[in-house]
Design a protein around this motif. Structure first.
Motif: not given
Length: 158
Positions: A1-11, A56-72
């Motif tokens: 997913m990280y590779e699918q976003i054009a990060w340089l123009p976004l930043c 930062l993307w990896t940390i965020g994705a891991t945190a979101v995965g943990f929270v969704t796994g916790l909630v569901l």
């Protein structure tokens, strides 16, 4: 997913928008506010150039995965409930232990020791008052340190 976003123009776009806001802050609120906004505006490009953005993307994705796994996941909620029960048991056992210790101190610790001692040579002989008790009876003043002094004397510390 990280590779699918054009990060340089976004930043670069986020940084450009931040620089414009920094210029406006500089004009309206002064140099300090403008410099602070410019510093914040430069962080997206800095994160991209240093590679921190992917971390930062990896940390965020891991945190979101943990929270969704916790909630569901009901199994995870069972673990949270067991953890809460363990915490409650620790607290209650500490309260009960504290009560037991305070009750034990009240029963076991006499104020000054026995007031009379039977004679070791003659059973049933007349008893003499202990010197600490006699000294306490002679002392009439109620100063703040009298309890501390008595404790130190009983322990042999003067």
């Amino acid at each position: 997913m990280y590779e699918q976003i054009a990060w340089l123009p976004l930043c670069a776009g986020v940084t450009a928008a931040g620089l414009v806001l920094g210029f406006l802050a500089f004009r309206r609120r002064g140099a300090a506010a403008g410099m602070r906004m410019t510093a914040w505006a430069l962080l997206p490009v800095a994160a991209y150039l240093t590679g921190a953005l992917q971390a930062l993307w990896t940390i965020g994705a891991t945190a979101v995965g943990f929270v969704t796994g916790l909630v569901l996941n009901p199994l995870v909620w069972a673990g949270v409930a067991v953890t809460g029960l363990a915490a409650v048991l620790f607290v209650v056992s500490g309260v009960l232990r504290g009560r037991k210790l305070s009750v034990g101190r009240k029963k076991k610790a006499p104020a000054e020791g026995p007031a009379i001692q039977p004679s070791a040579n003659k059973p049933g002989a007349a008893a003499k008052p202990q010197p600490a008790v006699a000294a306490q009876k002679e002392r009439k003043g109620d100063d703040d340190f009298s309890d501390i002094e008595d404790l130190l004397k009983r322990r042999g510390i003067s």
